[in-house]
Write a protein that holds these residues in place. Structure first.
Motif, short mmCIF file in Angstrom:
data_model
loop_
_atom_site.label_atom_id
_atom_site.label_comp_id
_atom_site.label_asym_id
_atom_site.label_seq_id
_atom_site.Cartn_x
_atom_site.Cartn_y
_atom_site.Cartn_z
N LYS A 81 47.07 -2.09 63.65
CA LYS A 81 47.40 -0.97 62.77
C LYS A 81 48.48 -0.08 63.37
O LYS A 81 49.35 0.45 62.66
N THR B 263 52.15 0.64 61.61
CA THR B 263 52.66 1.98 61.35
C THR B 263 54.02 2.18 61.99
O THR B 263 54.96 2.68 61.36
N ASN C 297 56.80 0.07 60.22
CA ASN C 297 57.06 0.58 58.88
C ASN C 297 57.83 1.90 58.92
O ASN C 297 58.77 2.11 58.15
N TYR D 144 61.50 2.89 57.60
CA TYR D 144 61.63 4.03 56.69
C TYR D 144 62.71 4.98 57.20
O TYR D 144 63.57 5.44 56.43
N ASN E 187 50.86 5.73 55.97
CA ASN E 187 51.15 4.91 57.15
C ASN E 187 50.53 5.51 58.40
O ASN E 187 50.04 4.79 59.27
N PRO F 47 51.41 0.35 52.76
CA PRO F 47 50.22 0.76 53.52
C PRO F 47 48.99 0.76 52.63
O PRO F 47 49.08 0.95 51.41
#
Length: 392
Positions: free
Chosen positions: A3, A7, A10, A14, A123, A187
């Protein structure tokens, strides 16, 4: 993939996508572009009002779409709309073309509004890092600074070479941003129940806002602060033109303004350790009111430009404190919807004040328009001071 890695990857994508989209060479000169194509100030205000109206129509449906269909898919649509806008501005030269471009721009903004924050927050939530939201959300402004500085500083020069060149270069970077958005991963979050209709879902979100006194208070605050901030920014080029600032310096002024927004937004997490939301909001509304009066009362070019730039400080504070305060009060499954509900209500007031501002600016001058806004803001400041206890 863990996880934490999900995050990190991602958010990195972004940050890159949003940074590329900030190569918006046209922002500091778009009103000059309209004026060069024989568009009056009132017609520019109409373009702004139509933008706000379309945004109002799409704001909540797009956020429900984000909550139900997915944040990533909604962000993809937002990017497609901005591509359409830029293509039209590159080839169009009449009010009708500019009107259509404004509609696509508003659609892009509406589909991104609330969706981007929800995507970012979710996220962090999947790796239990919600407490880092304000710090990391503010950090994106740092990453956006290099493209913004390049775009804003060069915008005036590019406009001098060719009025359409800023739009052409912006389109290249928007397409690059679009490609990166396609690679984002959705997410996980608590989606709306499948058996719940969109209307009842919206009704639940509206009830959540108006039954929570803290959300109601920040909604009212957002309305008045946004009127001052948006009107001063949206008509900033008209104001600078009124002061007779050389066109080639417009981009530099907007660059300084952008840098101040970034600096002020990134010191909010540190300030929040010393000051409550109550004190932060009070400083923001009082300071923007004072700076608006400074812009109105001075006839000095330098002082007027400084006042215009310094509004970036309370605006930078507001971006982070408003988002941080709100998202501590709302739930994951309707986070995008409530954020967009705020934008929907604010946009209604912006439409009214944009038309009023444009009409008064054509009839008298831009300072008269700003003066009306300053008086209204002064009244709200008094209300705010005596009702600060409603802030959690």
């Amino acid at each position: 993939m863990s996880k934490a890695n999900f995050t990190n990857i991602n958010l990195l994508k972004y940050y890159l996508a949003t940074s590329l989209s900030q190569f918006a060479f046209y922002i500091p000169i778009i009103q000059l572009f309209y004026l060069a194509n024989n568009i009056t100030i009132f017609n520019i205000a109409i373009l702004g009002a139509v933008w706000s109206f379309v945004k109002i129509i799409l704001e909540i449906p797009s956020s429900i779409l984000a909550d139900r269909w997915g944040r990533k898919n909604t962000m993809i649509l937002s990017s497609i709309f901005i591509v359409f806008q830029l293509v039209i501005l590159i080839y169009g030269s009449s009010f009708l073309f500019f009107l259509i471009a404004s509609i696509f721009s508003a659609a892009s903004y509406a589909f991104l509004s609330g969706t981007d924050i929800a995507f970012f927050y979710d996220n962090l939530a999947i790796s239990k890092r919600e407490h880092e939201f304000e710090k990391l959300w503010a950090r994106q402004h740092i990453y956006q600074q290099i493209p913004l500085i390049i775009a804003f500083v060069s915008s005036g020069f590019l406009f001098k070479l060719s009025p359409r060149m800023p739009f052409q270069l912006s389109l290249i970077f928007v397409l690059m941003s679009f490609i990166i958005i396609l690679t984002l991963k959705e997410p996980s979050y608590n989606k709306q129940k499948n058996n719940q209709s969109s209307f009842s879902y919206l009704k639940e979100s509206v009830r959540q806002v108006f039954e929570n006194k803290h959300l109601k208070f920040i909604l009212v605050f957002t309305i008045f602060f946004s009127i001052a901030s948006d009107i001063s920014y949206n008509f900033g080029q008209i104001y600078l033109n009124y002061l007779s600032l050389p066109v080639i310096l417009f981009g530099i002024v907007y660059t300084l303004k952008s840098i101040l927004v970034t600096i002020s937004s990134n010191i909010v997490p540190s300030l929040r350790k010393k000051f409550s939301y109550k004190n932060m909001f009070t400083f923001e509304i009082i300071s923007i009111t004072i700076l608006l009066y400074l812009m109105i009362l001075t006839n000095n070019l330098v002082i007027g430009v400084i006042g215009f730039i310094l509004i970036a400080i309370p605006h930078g504070f507001f971006i982070i404190t408003k988002s941080g305060y709100m998202h501590k009060l709302i739930k994951s499954h309707n986070r995008a919807t409530i954020d967009s509900l705020f934008s929907f209500i604010v946009a209604i007031f912006i439409i009214i004040f944009e038309l009023l501002t444009g009409w008064l600016a054509d009839l008298y001058n831009i300072k008269i328009s700003f003066f009306i806004v300053a008086i209204i803001l002064s009244v709200y400041c008094l209300y705010h001071i005596f009702n600060r206890k409603k802030i959690k």
